[in-house]
Design an enzyme around this catalytic site. Structure first.
Site, mmCIF file in Angstrom:
data_model
loop_
_atom_site.group_PDB
_atom_site.id
_atom_site.type_symbol
_atom_site.label_atom_id
_atom_site.label_comp_id
_atom_site.label_asym_id
_atom_site.label_seq_id
_atom_site.Cartn_x
_atom_site.Cartn_y
_atom_site.Cartn_z
ATOM 1 C CD GLU A 121 27.624 25.443 6.423
ATOM 2 O OE1 GLU A 121 27.580 25.452 5.181
ATOM 3 O OE2 GLU A 121 27.623 26.494 7.118
ATOM 4 C CG ASP A 179 27.600 34.509 9.769
ATOM 5 O OD1 ASP A 179 26.875 33.573 10.145
ATOM 6 O OD2 ASP A 179 28.834 34.424 9.723
#
Length: 278
Positions: free
Chosen positions: A117, A163
């Site tokens: 992330e 994604d």
């Protein structure tokens, strides 16, 4: 580039198809005792409070998990998924799991989870939401590149979820190319690419790129809550899965018509296709 936050969209219909497919793949992976690696290239915060300001601003979860919360149908995959979400709540719907939290429910002591992330706030939340397990590794790095450094894994078994937020138009082709690159290094892994349908031509190009890549055994599962449109906004989303479990196509053939009935308007539809044969 770093503005996207999934907290505004947690629990919407796109999350339902993404996480239901993910749960089916991970459940299949656990049927063998041998360890495996789960790699999540764009993890987000990992867990979402639906009463929070972000979720309440859009209330997209009301059109997704909100409609399934009291599901009384007979489809086992839907029942299992709703039960998974219920396990993170008490009597009422208050929290929704992101892909890291969904994966955690399946990862065993011998398995490893890798979570990437870049958004600084979500990275902090992700670290907090995964710190209770040493087998869950969080990296504040570019997941596109990070994936390449993790394949092939030492376990020789892995499933990957990619994604990206698709804020940048080039992400559509970049996601496919990074998966193809990883597949060349580790061809037996299961690879999942989530995609939003905002412009159908971009999805057509993703499919064509995969078909021309030489990669075999690719399936596609898509849930459209309304008809395709030229107006800005997502009308559908789906998962392209390389090396899917042999059970997945049959399961989704049964799941998707029911999800269309439950989550879509009168123009909704689904796709369940074998894009490339084994």
């Amino acid at each position: 580039m770093l503005s996207y936050r999934h907290s505004f969209h947690a629990g919407n219909p796109a999350d339902i198809i993404k996480h239901l497919v993910l749960a089916q793949v991970l459940e299949y992976m656990t049927k063998k005792d041998k360890s495996f690696d789960y790699i999540d290239t764009h993890s987000g915060a990992g867990f979402f409070e639906l009463a929070g300001a972000d979720s309440q601003k859009t209330q997209e979860y009301l059109d997704g998990i909100g409609k399934l919360w009291h599901y009384q149908g007979q489809n086992q995959a839907i029942l299992d998924f709703v039960e998974l979400v219920r396990g993170m709540n008490e009597a009422s719907l208050a929290f929704y799991p992101g892909s890291p939290k969904v994966a955690e429910q399946f990862l065993r002591r011998q398995d490893k989870g890798w979570f990437f992330e870049l958004h600084p706030q979500d990275l902090t939340l992700l670290e907090k939401n995964t710190q209770h397990k040493k087998s869950l590794r969080v990296k504040g790095e570019d997941g596109f590149k990070g994936l390449q450094g993790l394949v092939p894994p030492a376990s020789r078994r892995a499933c990957v979820l990619m994604d990206p937020p698709y804020e940048i138009k080039t992400d559509y082709q970049h996601a496919v190319k990074m998966i193809i690159k990883a597949h060349k290094k580790f061809s037996s892994g299961t690879y999942m690419i989530w995609y939003p349908v905002v412009d159908r031509e971009r999805i057509d190009l993703m499919e064509q790129t995969l078909k021309e890549s030489g990669v075999r055994n690719i399936q596609l599962f898509e849930l459209a809550t309304s008809a395709d449109t030229d107006v800005h906004g997502m009308t559908a989303s789906g998962m392209m899965v390389i090396n899917p479990p042999w059970t997945l196509k049959k399961t989704m053939d049964e799941v998707l018509p029911e999800l269309v009935d439950l989550l879509s308007d009168e123009n909704g539809f689904f796709r369940s296709e074998q894009l490339v044969k084994e």
